[in-house]
Design a protein around this motif. Structure first.
Motif, PDB file in Angstrom:
ATOM      1  N   MET A  95       6.371 -34.397 -38.650  1.00  0.00           N
ATOM      2  CA  MET A  95       7.978 -34.479 -38.411  1.00  0.00           C
ATOM      3  C   MET A  95       8.069 -35.536 -38.613  1.00  0.00           C
ATOM      4  N   GLU A  98       8.552 -36.140 -42.257  1.00  0.00           N
ATOM      5  CA  GLU A  98       9.926 -35.862 -42.072  1.00  0.00           C
ATOM      6  C   GLU A  98      11.266 -36.972 -41.264  1.00  0.00           C
ATOM      7  N   GLU A 110      21.730 -34.019 -37.540  1.00  0.00           N
ATOM      8  CA  GLU A 110      20.787 -33.602 -38.582  1.00  0.00           C
ATOM      9  C   GLU A 110      19.590 -33.844 -39.145  1.00  0.00           C
ATOM     10  N   THR A 112      17.545 -34.863 -36.570  1.00  0.00           N
ATOM     11  CA  THR A 112      16.547 -34.498 -35.373  1.00  0.00           C
ATOM     12  C   THR A 112      15.793 -32.766 -35.624  1.00  0.00           C
ATOM     13  N   ALA A 113      17.706 -31.916 -36.131  1.00  0.00           N
ATOM     14  CA  ALA A 113      17.135 -30.622 -36.575  1.00  0.00           C
ATOM     15  C   ALA A 113      15.872 -30.351 -37.782  1.00  0.00           C
ATOM     16  N   LYS A 114      16.041 -31.337 -38.807  1.00  0.00           N
ATOM     17  CA  LYS A 114      14.897 -31.111 -39.552  1.00  0.00           C
ATOM     18  C   LYS A 114      13.607 -31.983 -39.013  1.00  0.00           C
ATOM     19  N   THR A 115      13.726 -32.818 -38.221  1.00  0.00           N
ATOM     20  CA  THR A 115      12.301 -33.503 -37.561  1.00  0.00           C
ATOM     21  C   THR A 115      11.865 -31.618 -37.144  1.00  0.00           C
ATOM     22  N   ILE A 116      12.282 -31.276 -36.715  1.00  0.00           N
ATOM     23  CA  ILE A 116      11.955 -30.483 -35.202  1.00  0.00           C
ATOM     24  C   ILE A 116      11.577 -28.892 -36.528  1.00  0.00           C
ATOM     25  N   GLN A 117      12.283 -28.845 -37.834  1.00  0.00           N
ATOM     26  CA  GLN A 117      11.840 -27.521 -38.394  1.00  0.00           C
ATOM     27  C   GLN A 117      10.781 -28.163 -39.622  1.00  0.00           C
ATOM     28  N   SER A 118       9.862 -29.541 -39.872  1.00  0.00           N
ATOM     29  CA  SER A 118       9.504 -29.818 -40.320  1.00  0.00           C
ATOM     30  C   SER A 118       8.432 -30.082 -39.366  1.00  0.00           C
ATOM     31  N   VAL A 120       7.163 -27.789 -36.686  1.00  0.00           N
ATOM     32  CA  VAL A 120       6.573 -26.649 -36.799  1.00  0.00           C
ATOM     33  C   VAL A 120       6.036 -26.013 -37.949  1.00  0.00           C
ATOM     34  N   GLU A 121       7.106 -26.018 -39.228  1.00  0.00           N
ATOM     35  CA  GLU A 121       6.550 -25.522 -40.984  1.00  0.00           C
ATOM     36  C   GLU A 121       5.086 -26.260 -40.483  1.00  0.00           C
TER      37      GLU A 121
END
Length: 137
Positions: A95, A98, A110, A112-118, A120-121
């Motif tokens: 994260m 990212e 945006e 923030t959301a992408k950082t969280i997604q990365s 988790v992934e």
């Protein structure tokens, strides 16, 4: 460019940033703050607010903390409504990379959301992901 502030227990944030820079290169407009056993929470609170002001060049600041409910996150939570910033707990290397890599072209929300997604992934059961290949490496 969104500023990045990493607030953690001890030197975790500093070392995490060093690891990210090893992979993607030296970064600007990033700071780390660490809370050690003898530190005063009020001083960390002041340092967080000062860092937010310094890092916000107009696009806001993304604050990454280590542990939800921990003092670094609680101190950060006490400041986020006063500034253009977002805060995400549970920081990990995927994260952070990212966030650092995408902050020049993504707005704060945006990013923030992408950082969280990365984040988790980036969490994988290696044995499940690699299967039989795990033994051949």
């Amino acid at each position: 460019m969104v500023g990045i502030l990493i607030v953690t227990h001890g030197n975790f944030g500093t070392e995490l940033l060093k690891s990210a820079e090893l992979i993607i290169g030296k970064q600007e407009n990033v700071e780390t703050l660490g809370l050690n056993p003898s530190d005063d929470i009020k001083e960390l609170y002041i340092a967080v607010r000062s860092s937010i002001k310094k890092l916000d060049k107009g696009d806001g600041v993304l604050i990454l903390t280590d542990l939800f409910g921990g003092s670094p996150t609680n101190v950060t939570a006490a400041s986020i409504s006063d500034y253009k910033c977002e805060s995400v707990s549970g920081v990990n290397l995927p994260m952070l990379i990212e966030a650092l890599d995408s902050r020049e072209f993504m707005p704060l929300e945006e990013l923030t959301a992408k950082t969280i997604q990365s984040g988790v992934e980036g969490i994988k059961n290696v044995k499940n992901e690699l299967g039989n290949k795990a033994n051949s490496i």
